[in-house]
Design a protein around this motif. Structure first.
Motif, PDB file in Angstrom:
ATOM      1  N   ALA A   1      23.691 -71.192   3.506  1.00  0.00           N
ATOM      2  CA  ALA A   1      22.690 -71.314   4.320  1.00  0.00           C
ATOM      3  C   ALA A   1      21.482 -72.114   3.808  1.00  0.00           C
ATOM      4  O   ALA A   1      21.440 -71.715   2.460  1.00  0.00           O
ATOM      5  CB  ALA A   1      22.283 -70.019   4.990  1.00  0.00           C
ATOM      6  N   GLU A   2      20.385 -72.425   4.553  1.00  0.00           N
ATOM      7  CA  GLU A   2      19.257 -73.061   3.989  1.00  0.00           C
ATOM      8  C   GLU A   2      18.408 -72.019   3.109  1.00  0.00           C
ATOM      9  O   GLU A   2      18.083 -72.522   2.074  1.00  0.00           O
ATOM     10  CB  GLU A   2      18.629 -73.535   5.159  1.00  0.00           C
ATOM     11  N   ASP A   3      18.331 -70.987   3.583  1.00  0.00           N
ATOM     12  CA  ASP A   3      17.514 -70.099   2.729  1.00  0.00           C
ATOM     13  C   ASP A   3      18.238 -69.720   1.479  1.00  0.00           C
ATOM     14  O   ASP A   3      17.621 -69.533   0.310  1.00  0.00           O
ATOM     15  CB  ASP A   3      17.274 -68.748   3.558  1.00  0.00           C
ATOM     16  N   ASP A   4      19.365 -69.647   1.535  1.00  0.00           N
ATOM     17  CA  ASP A   4      20.378 -69.315   0.138  1.00  0.00           C
ATOM     18  C   ASP A   4      20.125 -70.399  -0.794  1.00  0.00           C
ATOM     19  O   ASP A   4      19.938 -70.303  -2.024  1.00  0.00           O
ATOM     20  CB  ASP A   4      21.908 -69.207   0.665  1.00  0.00           C
ATOM     21  N   VAL A   5      20.166 -71.981  -0.137  1.00  0.00           N
ATOM     22  CA  VAL A   5      19.935 -72.904  -0.992  1.00  0.00           C
ATOM     23  C   VAL A   5      18.342 -72.731  -1.872  1.00  0.00           C
ATOM     24  O   VAL A   5      18.393 -72.864  -2.705  1.00  0.00           O
ATOM     25  CB  VAL A   5      19.847 -74.282  -0.315  1.00  0.00           C
ATOM     26  N   MET A   6      17.443 -72.481  -0.872  1.00  0.00           N
ATOM     27  CA  MET A   6      16.367 -72.390  -1.478  1.00  0.00           C
ATOM     28  C   MET A   6      16.195 -71.066  -2.669  1.00  0.00           C
ATOM     29  O   MET A   6      15.632 -71.552  -3.620  1.00  0.00           O
ATOM     30  CB  MET A   6      15.191 -71.956  -0.546  1.00  0.00           C
TER      31      MET A   6
ATOM     32  N   THR B   1      25.059 -79.695  -0.599  1.00  0.00           N
ATOM     33  CA  THR B   1      23.809 -79.983  -0.731  1.00  0.00           C
ATOM     34  C   THR B   1      23.410 -80.117  -2.107  1.00  0.00           C
ATOM     35  O   THR B   1      23.657 -79.670  -3.101  1.00  0.00           O
ATOM     36  CB  THR B   1      23.065 -78.470  -0.173  1.00  0.00           C
TER      37      THR B   1
ATOM     38  N   MET C   1      14.854 -81.903  -3.156  1.00  0.00           N
ATOM     39  CA  MET C   1      15.825 -81.361  -2.306  1.00  0.00           C
ATOM     40  C   MET C   1      16.431 -82.466  -1.735  1.00  0.00           C
ATOM     41  O   MET C   1      15.798 -82.944  -0.963  1.00  0.00           O
ATOM     42  CB  MET C   1      15.313 -80.181  -1.314  1.00  0.00           C
TER      43      MET C   1
ATOM     44  N   GLY D   1      19.354 -82.818   0.067  1.00  0.00           N
ATOM     45  CA  GLY D   1      19.720 -82.495   1.306  1.00  0.00           C
ATOM     46  C   GLY D   1      21.391 -82.552   1.293  1.00  0.00           C
ATOM     47  O   GLY D   1      21.902 -82.796   0.214  1.00  0.00           O
ATOM     48  N   LYS D   2      22.008 -82.429   2.430  1.00  0.00           N
ATOM     49  CA  LYS D   2      23.421 -82.556   2.675  1.00  0.00           C
ATOM     50  C   LYS D   2      23.961 -83.812   2.576  1.00  0.00           C
ATOM     51  O   LYS D   2      23.345 -84.743   3.538  1.00  0.00           O
ATOM     52  CB  LYS D   2      23.634 -81.607   3.786  1.00  0.00           C
TER      53      LYS D   2
END
Length: 139
Positions: A18-23, A62, A45, A47-48
């Motif tokens: 998820a996006e928050d996991d990536v952050m 990502t 960042m 992105g994907k």
């Protein structure tokens, strides 16, 4: 730090994250670097994106790019932690300070060469001849 070097660290995170996991993962890597005495000069960042080839049956990931200044021990620790993290598909670290110095030298050499060409008498004479011919054609 007397022996500071510049590195670029790029890593690819599992697209299922998820996006928050990536952050969180990116911030965790940054904390490791700063905790070891390094400093982060740039974070991008990306992105994907689609991968060039499949990694663990995944076709995209990502991308995160970090520019790091440090002695090198922080890079060793970050790579060690990335190696055991299942969410990171691939990572790569490149030392860029030497390449940038080499590029600056080449840029300066090209500039000096261009100045010599512009200062060359033949170039000036050709430009004057061209201007004279254009003036004759206008009359």
């Amino acid at each position: 730090m007397a022996d500071t070097r510049t590195y670029e660290v790029i890593f690819i995170i599992d697209p299922a994250a998820a996006e928050d996991d990536v952050m969180k993962l990116s911030e965790g890597v940054q904390k490791i670097i700063t905790g070891q005495g390094g400093s982060i000069t740039k974070t991008e960042m990306m992105g994907k994106r689609q991968l060039a080839y499949e990694i663990n049956h995944k076709k995209d990931g990502t991308y995160v790019l970090l520019e790091v200044e440090g002695s090198g021990k922080e890079i060793a620790e970050v790579e060690r932690r990335m190696r055991v993290n299942d969410q990171i598909l691939r990572y790569m670290t490149v030392r860029v300070d030497e390449m940038r110095q080499r590029a600056e030298k080449l840029k300066e050499r090209r500039a000096r060469k261009a100045e010599r060409k512009a200062g060359n008498g033949k170039a000036k004479k050709a430009a004057l001849n061209f201007a004279a011919r254009e003036q004759e054609g206008a009359e």
